[in-house]
Design an enzyme around this catalytic site. Structure first.
Site, short mmCIF file in Angstrom:
data_model
loop_
_atom_site.label_atom_id
_atom_site.label_comp_id
_atom_site.label_asym_id
_atom_site.label_seq_id
_atom_site.Cartn_x
_atom_site.Cartn_y
_atom_site.Cartn_z
N LYS A 54 37.00 35.82 37.48
CA LYS A 54 37.63 36.77 36.56
C LYS A 54 36.72 37.07 35.37
O LYS A 54 36.57 38.21 34.95
CB LYS A 54 38.99 36.22 36.09
CG LYS A 54 40.04 36.26 37.19
CD LYS A 54 41.30 35.48 36.86
CE LYS A 54 42.23 35.45 38.08
NZ LYS A 54 43.39 34.57 37.91
N GLN A 98 45.45 30.55 33.34
CA GLN A 98 45.44 30.25 34.77
C GLN A 98 46.51 29.21 35.12
O GLN A 98 46.64 28.20 34.44
CB GLN A 98 44.03 29.72 35.17
CG GLN A 98 43.83 29.53 36.65
CD GLN A 98 43.85 30.83 37.44
OE1 GLN A 98 43.35 31.85 37.01
NE2 GLN A 98 44.48 30.80 38.61
N ASP A 121 48.92 39.65 32.95
CA ASP A 121 49.42 39.09 34.21
C ASP A 121 50.89 39.48 34.43
O ASP A 121 51.47 39.13 35.46
CB ASP A 121 49.33 37.56 34.15
CG ASP A 121 48.48 37.00 35.27
OD1 ASP A 121 48.05 37.80 36.13
OD2 ASP A 121 48.26 35.78 35.29
#
Ligand code: NDP
Length: 293
Positions: A54, A98, A121
């Site tokens: 990422k 994450q 997200d």
């Protein structure tokens, strides 16, 4: 029948090229480049790889990457403190924490603490709420489901009136893709670990999305002839002939299903690359929402 392979790698490259051009135009206009903060707690090897990709990908499209690595014993309070700092920093437009997080940290508390305007997200309840409500548009769409919708659109799959079955109901994949398919006027069934007669449910699907995390669970005979199959699963399967001792397989038995489906995503090279491409797209969008800074 031999299914068309939906190439997520090629489409992701196209989406990234679009994002690169938009980022270049933004910075040429004198605005700050989009900034993405990634937070990794602990040292789970798969998470380390995801976060590394990422960061690298965000830099490749001209964004600024802010990487934070915290030890596995980090407390919830320490992580919340970092989130508050990142929420306040104008050069950080998107924040990605994450998962999975170590067990002393409650993921929901962290996801609710991220500013909804930096929630690339789409895990903040406010953003999921927008996604779930009729007549409202979400600020962001969760990356994996957004990638799936883009793949379906690119392949010209007709969703209005189609029967869609989603296997899995997680916050990150199953639930948001079900909501998006409903918004696209499909008739959606969400199946999970308590669903009765899963093969029969799957055989009703014109569009079948598998996001369960069980290697090759969906067999060829579960697939309706001509269905479009989207395989989200990423599972390790032991393979002594592979360099690493394992290979990656999806939730769908690809060799069998590709004989029955009209189109199918491979693993790897299907949904996975699209997830990162959509994260970059969301980060660009977050920067635009924030305006010039
Ligand atoms: P979760 O473990 O959070 O959710 C799994 C879902 O599958 C749950 O809803 C669960 O049901 C359901 N399920 C589990 N076992 C069965 C079963 N035997 N029959 C029917 N349903 C079952 O997983 P995620 O959604 O996070 O991820 C799913 C897969 O997708 C994983 O392989 C993951 O690695 C992959 N993934 C891939 C991404 C990509 O970019 N390619 C991104 C994110 C995930 P219940 O709710 O009843 O427990």
């Amino acid at each position: 029948m031999s299914a068309t392979i939906l190439d997520g790698k090629a489409l992701a490259a196209k989406v990234r090229a679009e994002t690169t051009a938009k980022v270049a135009a933004r910075t040429a206009a004198g605005k700050a480049p989009p900034g993405l903060a990634t937070v990794l707690v602990g040292n789970d090897p798969a998470s380390e790889t995801y976060v590394r990709n990422k960061r690298k990908s965000s830099e490749e499209v001209g964004m600024v990457s802010f990487g934070y690595e915290m030890p596995a014993e980090t407390s919830q309070e320490e992580l919340l403190k970092l989130i508050a700092e990142l929420n306040a920093r104008p050069e950080v437009h998107g924040i990605l924490v994450q998962v999975p997080l170590p067990k002393q940290i409650e993921a929901a508390a962290i996801q609710s603490a991220i500013s909804p305007k930096k929630d690339v997200d789409c895990l903040h309840p406010e953003n999921i709420g927008y996604l779930a409500q009729k007549g409202r548009e979400p600020r962001f769409v969760s990356c994996t489901p957004a990638g799936i919708m883009r793949m379906l659109a690119e392949a010209g799959v007709k969703l209005s009136g189609a029967n869609a079955v989603v296997l899995g109901r997680s916050n990150i994949v199953g639930m948001p893709i079900a909501l998006l398919l409903i918004k696209a006027d499909a008739t959606v069934t969400v199946a999970h670990s308590r669903t009765q007669d899963l093969p029969a449910v799957c055989r009703e699907a014109d569009v079948l999305v598998a996001a369960v995390g069980k290697a090759e669970m969906v067999r060829g005979e579960w697939v309706k002839p001509g269905a479009v199959v989207i395989d989200v699963g990423v599972n390790r399967m032991e393979d002594a002939s592979a360099k690493r001792g394992y290979r990656l397989v999806g939730d769908v038995a690809f060799a069998e299903a590709s004989q029955v489906a009209s189109a199918i995503t491979p693993v790897p090279g299907g949904v996975g690359p699209m997830t990162i491409a959509m994260l970059l797209e969301n980060t660009y969008h977050a920067a635009e929402l924030a305006g010039g800074s």
